[in-house]
Design a protein around this motif. Structure first.
Motif, short mmCIF file in Angstrom:
data_model
loop_
_atom_site.label_atom_id
_atom_site.label_comp_id
_atom_site.label_asym_id
_atom_site.label_seq_id
_atom_site.Cartn_x
_atom_site.Cartn_y
_atom_site.Cartn_z
N ASP A 16 33.80 36.84 55.80
CA ASP A 16 34.04 37.99 56.68
C ASP A 16 35.46 38.52 56.54
OD1 ASP A 16 31.49 37.95 57.74
OD2 ASP A 16 32.04 36.47 59.27
N ILE A 17 35.56 39.74 56.04
CA ILE A 17 36.88 40.34 55.85
C ILE A 17 37.34 40.96 57.17
CG2 ILE A 17 38.10 42.21 54.67
CD1 ILE A 17 36.19 41.42 52.24
N VAL A 18 38.57 40.64 57.54
CA VAL A 18 39.05 41.08 58.85
C VAL A 18 40.19 42.09 58.76
CG1 VAL A 18 38.30 38.97 59.99
CG2 VAL A 18 40.61 39.06 59.07
N LYS A 30 38.86 33.02 56.09
CA LYS A 30 39.27 31.86 55.30
C LYS A 30 40.70 31.96 54.80
CE LYS A 30 34.87 30.91 52.97
NZ LYS A 30 34.28 30.86 51.62
N ASP A 58 39.72 50.42 60.43
CA ASP A 58 38.93 50.04 61.61
C ASP A 58 37.67 49.27 61.28
OD1 ASP A 58 40.60 51.03 63.53
OD2 ASP A 58 39.78 53.07 63.39
N ASN A 60 32.32 43.95 53.11
CA ASN A 60 31.26 42.94 53.04
C ASN A 60 29.89 43.59 52.92
OD1 ASN A 60 33.26 41.31 55.34
ND2 ASN A 60 32.66 40.27 53.47
N PRO A 111 36.87 46.95 58.39
CA PRO A 111 37.01 46.17 57.14
C PRO A 111 35.68 45.56 56.71
CG PRO A 111 38.02 45.00 59.00
CD PRO A 111 37.64 46.36 59.50
N GLU A 112 34.74 45.45 57.64
CA GLU A 112 33.44 44.85 57.30
C GLU A 112 32.65 45.70 56.31
OE1 GLU A 112 34.50 45.72 60.29
OE2 GLU A 112 32.97 46.71 61.51
#
Lengths: 129, 530
Positions: A37-39, A63, A85, A91, A87-88
């Motif tokens: 999950d990119i935050v 991670k 806003d 993914n 970043p998901e």
């Protein structure tokens, strides 16, 4: 795992979509899966320069924080503001709405250093060991 | 699982203190003022005055006490159970450290007190510097850095200052791919550029790899020994020689020094600068991210660049001073005293001061921290070193290494061990075998909580895919280690769904970490009152 044929790939897991002397850049399906999950994404400013194989930003997941390496050199003409806003998007849709930057290439001959989809797929399989 | 310490119990829910507020409640009864009323607007500019403090909690004393006691019971610390967080050395902090730190002479001293009234505090700092120098094999130590990362920055600034002074500034620092993330960050912050280098197939750095990148524009190398795979960098001396030959310095990140305590000295391996994490190796609290302490030791060449003030001990005449306080050597007669800088003057405090601060150091990188570092932390580390003594410290190092190897051997039948060789203070596994079953490193870490253990470090070091990094420290006995090994083995054999949905026994279940990072709620507002 999906690696579109029409894209070119860099060993540090960015893809490049070439249109004339413009290059749209993002990270691959494989990269987003490895990161999880990119935050947060830190991208360069419009107007700045990138250099092939050099860092142009960072991507942060639950991670780790990883550097982003530019697949080509050039002038940053656009960045994906939506990623600030959401970043998901990286993914969910790494090759379309998860794109990161658009570059006006300064040396299109650098493209020959990049991999085809098949070469990249083989490369990551070898990397996994 | 009934034999495990992890269980459910009556754990209280507790709102934020703001949400406990009830109008008019008070914890104290303020006596009537016996001085005349002053209207704030007469003495403070009105634009700086608040007319209203929104949501300021009005609570009684018992409300406050219950609030914090309940919240404290949600916590998990090394005083609760095993805390095998790799690379953090979460060893038990002996309570005698706290006793010493609470002695009024230390606890109630003030940094503005004149030197003449702070001699005990200065003596402690001076002696701690000498002890750390002796333990690490360095010539001089500064206690100022407030944490390991600030120690790194201190080291990098000193190296940069050294080369600036020679008139030939150097720009690069070599960093292996096993390094803590703070290393390249410190290099960058000091205005230098990090040059990454890959570790060899055995998980350690090879001299050839360093040789290939070391040049005369490179200020040095930043190495961690043992490294973050828990492996001893066996080529450290050769690597040091390569770096020294090109005029560079060897910086060692001392985060993993617990493994070497009393056994080997970094200074003897060619290291020129090292930071030591007192909150790791020397049993001071990690305390919610701080305060820590990251003293830095250097060899002679870098001594002039140490932060100011330096602490010195004056040559005293035993006739004038009948009760000198010599530094008790940590080990034998051979323990050396630092030579005194020349030309110090008497200064404030007069001739009765044995320990003094020296500010006159033209090449110093300057101050790093207000006053003299995190003094309370220094007291605790000093207490630990004196209580343990040389034999005790060596024993701690030996037991830390033995414990890590015991865990490694105990778990390698159930978890993939990428570097199967004797380790130092920690061992690193991956989730390769569990991925085939359908759960991963994060799931294992979460599930361990149900068994009553703090999770290990996960997803670090980056050179191991989905790493599980376990550092048991010397604090655990055999029964404790066996319990941990058994829990890890059971998890490896559990139903994937049970592991994937863990933890089950904690006050709250699996948290959405991605959402917490993407949309953090960092501040309470009356509008979110629940």
């Amino acid at each position: 795992m999906d690696f579109p044929k029409e894209l070119k790939y860099h060993k540090e897991h960015c893809w490049v979509k070439v249109e004339g002397n413009r290059a749209l850049i993002g990270i691959t399906e494989h990269a987003q899966e490895e990161l999880g999950d990119i935050v947060y994404v830190e991208l360069p400013e419009r107007g700045s320069e990138t250099e092939q194989d050099e860092s142009f930003g960072t991507v942060e997941s639950a991670k780790a924080i990883s550097e982003l390496f530019a697949p080509v050199s050039g002038h940053v003409v656009d960045i994906n503001d939506d990623l600030a806003d959401q970043p998901e998007l990286i993914n969910d849709d790494p090759y379309e709405s998860g794109w990161m930057i658009e570059i006006e290439m300064s040396d299109t001959s650098e493209l020959k250093n990049l991999l085809t989809a098949d070469q990249y797929k083989k490369y990551i399989e070898e990397e996994k060991g | 699982m009934s034999n495990y310490i992890g269980t459910t119990g009556l754990v209280m829910n507790e709102p934020l203190i703001f949400e406990r507020s009830s109008e008019g409640k008070r914890g104290i009864d303020v006596p009537k003022s016996d001085v005349g009323d002053v209207r704030p607007e007469e003495v403070i500019p009105t634009d700086l005055l608040r007319t209203n403090i929104e949501g300021f909690p009005e609570v009684s004393e018992v409300d406050v006490v219950r609030h914090f006691v309940r919240i404290s019971q949600w916590n998990y610390g090394v005083d609760t159970g095993m805390y095998p967080l790799g690379s953090c050395t979460m060893k038990y902090n002996p309570k005698v450290n706290e006793d010493i730190a609470r002695l009024p002479g230390f606890a109630r001293t003030h940094p503005y007190q004149p030197e003449g009234l702070s001699q005990g505090a200065l003596q402690l700092m001076y002696e701690l510097e000498r002890y750390l120098a002796e333990i690490s094999g360095m010539d001089s130590v500064t206690l100022q850095p407030a944490a390991g990362a600030q120690g790194e920055l201190c080291g990098m600034l000193m190296m940069a200052a050294y080369f600036s002074k020679t008139g030939k500034p150097r720009r690069k620092v070599i960093i292996p791919d096993t390094a803590h993330g703070t290393n390249p960050a410190s290099v960058t912050l000091a205005g230098l550029t990090a040059v990454p280098v890959k570790t060899g197939h055995e998980g350690i750095l090879t001299p050839d790899a360093v040789m290939a990148v070391m040049d005369e524009d490179t200020a040095g190398i930043m190495i961690t020994n043992p490294n973050t795979l828990g492996l001893f960098e066996r080529h450290i001396k050769e690597i040091s020689d390569i770096v020294h030959k090109k005029g560079g310095f060897v910086y060692c990140d001392g985060a993993n020094m617990n493994a070497l305590l009393g056994i080997a000295r970094l200074g003897d391996m060619g290291v020129d600068v090292v930071h030591m994490n007192l909150h790791k190796t020397f049993s001071t609290p990690h305390g919610g991210g701080g305060p820590g302490a990251g003293p830095v030791g250097v060899k002679k060449e870098l001594e002039p660049f140490l932060p100011i003030p330096r602490i010195v001990k004056k040559n005293i005449n035993p006739v004038t001073f009948p009760h000198p306080h010599p530094t008790p050597p940590l080990e034998g007669e051979g323990a050396k005293e630092a030579p005194l800088p020349q030309g110090e003057d008497e200064g404030e405090g007069g001739s009765s001061c044995i320990y003094k601060f020296i500010y006159d150091s033209p090449d110093s990188i300057g101050r790093l921290r207000a006053f003299y570092g995190n003094f309370g932390v220094l007291v605790r580390a000093y207490a630990y070193i004196r209580a343990m003594g040389p034999e005790g410290l060596r024993k701690a190092g030996e037991m830390a290494v033995l414990n890590a190897n015991y865990v490694k051997e105990g778990l390698k039948s159930h978890y993939h061990l990428p570097y199967n060789q004797p380790c130092m203070h920690e061992c690193v596994f991956s989730d390769k075998l569990q991925l085939e079953k359908g759960f991963n490193t994060l799931d294992i870490a979460k599930r361990l909580m149900d068994y009553g253990f703090h999770p290990p470090t996960v997803y670090f070091p980056l050179v191991v895919h989905d790493a599980i990094m376990i550092e048991p420290t010397e604090s655990e006995d055999k029964a404790g280690l066996d319990g941990f090994i058994d829990a890890m083995k059971r998890i490896a054999e559990e139903e994937p769904e049970l592991v994937r949905s863990a933890p089950h026994k904690t006050r709250v279940g699996r948290l959405d970490e991605a959402k917490a990072a993407r949309k953090p709620v960092l501040r309470w507002r009356p509008s979110v009152k629940g």
